[in-house]
Scaffold this motif. Sequence first.
Motif, PDB file in Angstrom:
ATOM      1  N   ARG A   6      34.638  39.061 -36.182  1.00 59.03           N
ATOM      2  CA  ARG A   6      35.366  38.556 -37.349  1.00 59.03           C
ATOM      3  C   ARG A   6      36.808  38.994 -37.281  1.00 59.03           C
ATOM      4  O   ARG A   6      37.150  40.044 -36.738  1.00 59.03           O
ATOM      5  CB  ARG A   6      34.687  38.966 -38.649  1.00 59.03           C
ATOM      6  N   ALA A   8      39.691  39.713 -40.032  1.00 57.62           N
ATOM      7  CA  ALA A   8      39.578  39.994 -41.464  1.00 57.62           C
ATOM      8  C   ALA A   8      40.930  40.306 -42.112  1.00 57.62           C
ATOM      9  O   ALA A   8      41.164  41.421 -42.563  1.00 57.62           O
ATOM     10  CB  ALA A   8      38.608  41.153 -41.674  1.00 57.62           C
ATOM     11  N   PRO A   9      41.815  39.336 -42.166  1.00 57.55           N
ATOM     12  CA  PRO A   9      43.131  39.608 -42.760  1.00 57.55           C
ATOM     13  C   PRO A   9      43.069  39.637 -44.288  1.00 57.55           C
ATOM     14  O   PRO A   9      42.231  38.964 -44.888  1.00 57.55           O
ATOM     15  CB  PRO A   9      43.967  38.415 -42.301  1.00 57.55           C
ATOM     16  N   SER A  10      43.945  40.437 -44.870  1.00 57.88           N
ATOM     17  CA  SER A  10      44.137  40.346 -46.322  1.00 57.88           C
ATOM     18  C   SER A  10      45.198  39.269 -46.534  1.00 57.88           C
ATOM     19  O   SER A  10      46.253  39.338 -45.920  1.00 57.88           O
ATOM     20  CB  SER A  10      44.671  41.654 -46.892  1.00 57.88           C
ATOM     21  N   ARG A  40      37.320  36.164 -42.176  1.00 55.15           N
ATOM     22  CA  ARG A  40      36.961  36.784 -43.456  1.00 55.15           C
ATOM     23  C   ARG A  40      38.236  37.161 -44.174  1.00 55.15           C
ATOM     24  O   ARG A  40      39.033  37.947 -43.665  1.00 55.15           O
ATOM     25  CB  ARG A  40      36.121  38.033 -43.190  1.00 55.15           C
ATOM     26  N   ASP A  42      39.974  39.261 -46.632  1.00 51.01           N
ATOM     27  CA  ASP A  42      39.784  40.509 -47.380  1.00 51.01           C
ATOM     28  C   ASP A  42      40.668  40.442 -48.626  1.00 51.01           C
ATOM     29  O   ASP A  42      41.764  40.996 -48.661  1.00 51.01           O
ATOM     30  CB  ASP A  42      40.134  41.709 -46.493  1.00 51.01           C
ATOM     31  N   TYR A 184      38.905  48.117 -49.637  1.00 54.26           N
ATOM     32  CA  TYR A 184      38.419  47.392 -48.464  1.00 54.26           C
ATOM     33  C   TYR A 184      37.186  48.017 -47.790  1.00 54.26           C
ATOM     34  O   TYR A 184      36.336  47.305 -47.250  1.00 54.26           O
ATOM     35  CB  TYR A 184      39.607  47.260 -47.495  1.00 54.26           C
ATOM     36  N   SER A 188      33.836  45.607 -46.499  1.00 52.14           N
ATOM     37  CA  SER A 188      33.897  45.291 -45.079  1.00 52.14           C
ATOM     38  C   SER A 188      32.550  45.581 -44.408  1.00 52.14           C
ATOM     39  O   SER A 188      32.019  44.750 -43.658  1.00 52.14           O
ATOM     40  CB  SER A 188      35.011  46.114 -44.429  1.00 52.14           C
ATOM     41  N   ARG A 202      39.574  45.783 -33.690  1.00 53.70           N
ATOM     42  CA  ARG A 202      40.679  45.856 -34.643  1.00 53.70           C
ATOM     43  C   ARG A 202      41.680  46.892 -34.159  1.00 53.70           C
ATOM     44  O   ARG A 202      41.456  47.589 -33.166  1.00 53.70           O
ATOM     45  CB  ARG A 202      40.161  46.191 -36.041  1.00 53.70           C
ATOM     46  N   HIS A 206      42.745  51.800 -37.479  1.00 54.13           N
ATOM     47  CA  HIS A 206      41.471  51.859 -38.203  1.00 54.13           C
ATOM     48  C   HIS A 206      40.482  52.879 -37.636  1.00 54.13           C
ATOM     49  O   HIS A 206      39.331  52.927 -38.086  1.00 54.13           O
ATOM     50  CB  HIS A 206      40.808  50.475 -38.213  1.00 54.13           C
TER      51      HIS A 206
HETATM   52  N1  GLU Z   1      41.593  43.727 -43.930  1.00 48.94           N
HETATM   53  C1  GLU Z   1      41.625  44.748 -42.935  1.00 48.94           C
HETATM   54  C2  GLU Z   1      42.979  44.755 -42.260  1.00 48.94           C
HETATM   55  O1  GLU Z   1      43.633  43.743 -42.273  1.00 48.94           O
HETATM   56  C3  GLU Z   1      40.519  44.491 -41.928  1.00 48.94           C
HETATM   57  C4  GLU Z   1      40.297  45.574 -40.972  1.00 48.94           C
HETATM   58  C5  GLU Z   1      39.009  45.346 -40.223  1.00 48.94           C
HETATM   59  O2  GLU Z   1      39.059  44.549 -39.275  1.00 48.94           O
HETATM   60  O3  GLU Z   1      38.008  45.883 -40.582  1.00 48.94           O
HETATM   61  O4  GLU Z   1      43.420  45.759 -41.777  1.00 48.94           O
END
Ligand code: GLU
Length: 442
Positions: A6, A8-10, A40, A42, A184, A188, A202, A206
Amino acid sequence: MPPVVRFAPSPTGYIHIGNIRTALLNWCVAKRDGGRFILRYDDTDRERSREEYATAIAIDLAWLGMTPDLAVRQSQRMALYDAAAAKLRAAGLLYPCYESEDELERRRRRQMARGLPPVYDRAALRLTAEQKAAFEAEGRRRHWRFLLDHRNVSWEDGVRGHAHVDTASLSDPVLIRADGGYLYTLPSVVDDIDLGVTHIIRGEDHVTNTAVQIEIFEALGGAVPAFAHHNLLTTASGEGLSKRSGALSIGSLREAGFEPMAVASLAVLTGTAEAVRPVASLAALAGLVDLSRISRAPARFDPAEIETLNARLLHETPYAEVAARLEALGVGGGEAFWLAVRSNVVRLADAKTWWDVVTGPVQADAGDGDFLARAAALLPPEPWTEGTWSTWTDAVKAETGAKGKALFMPLRRALTGLDHGPELKTLLPLIGRARALARLGA
Ligand code: GLU
């Protein structure tokens, strides 16, 4: 089992080339093994999330050729998070806290002044029922923290190899804010379990989250996916990229006329063991991705490289791939024209400039009228081919005695109005006899 990944951008800003690096690495890992790519959003932060950003992200992905197999929004999945939170509460792993931001900040400062790490001291765990009732009566609203296991959490990282974090060195993370909103961290994990995500690829920002989230995966009874944390793209000066600044956003690169594969090649290959070069397709790029050969050092790049890569990519692009876009630009001349000019374009739109040179009018060149008139008289009859240029210039050389630059430059200037450009042997047949005669002043 084919991978499920996935991105997963905000949706809190326009995504940039560094964000797209993450998306592309996920895409490549999934697609070369017939897997699925989930988009996804976020968007649990309702205040900062905007529909226009969500739309822009979908457009950016599509422009790069990444159509998600599934798109989900966290804002529409709250019931799942509520159920997971209830499960954690029941297990005694989610506990209410009443400290205000200010109090926490003061506490952190005191700890640092004493040379201690600013880790949350779990004071809320020691509150009596009366104290909690008193806080509630005061109108304080509780937020909720996850009770870390204080152990060494380790995983085999696809990029970094064996990785571990001692969660005793971390503050218990806040999963639910005082306003009831989810941060988040928990959603997640809930989504990764629910959607069967097998690989989380990612940015290395993280890594600490991963230790926390592995504990949450386990607490919820979910299978822990494979993790890989890639280095982050930074500009040559070492500056990180920011969504807020809008610099190097995918939309701005698109508007600047860059090719998606130039952007994708740079985004993926920078900071890896592969040479940064233009790759023609995502499938070919996927074949080059090897997570274990991503460097641990920051992936530094010079934004000017995009131009170089774009030019190099176009220089190798077959006509069929750009035919429709050339037509939309008002460029004629078919394949012969494209092959004549492609090594002289940086952006596709530059082809129009050269087409204008072919069709004219071109900047009149005063030049040596006599020389040009003698050259004009020697222009062979049509049909013209790529051989016409040398037949003609040989004749002009024999007639006038001019050679080298003195022969070619006045002809180039008269025919194109410029002293540089694509090879004249390819341009001349496109310009044609009538226009050539006129430009030579005949
Ligand atoms: N929304 C998070 C971000 O943009 C997702 C991080 C992830 O991939 O879990 O950093």
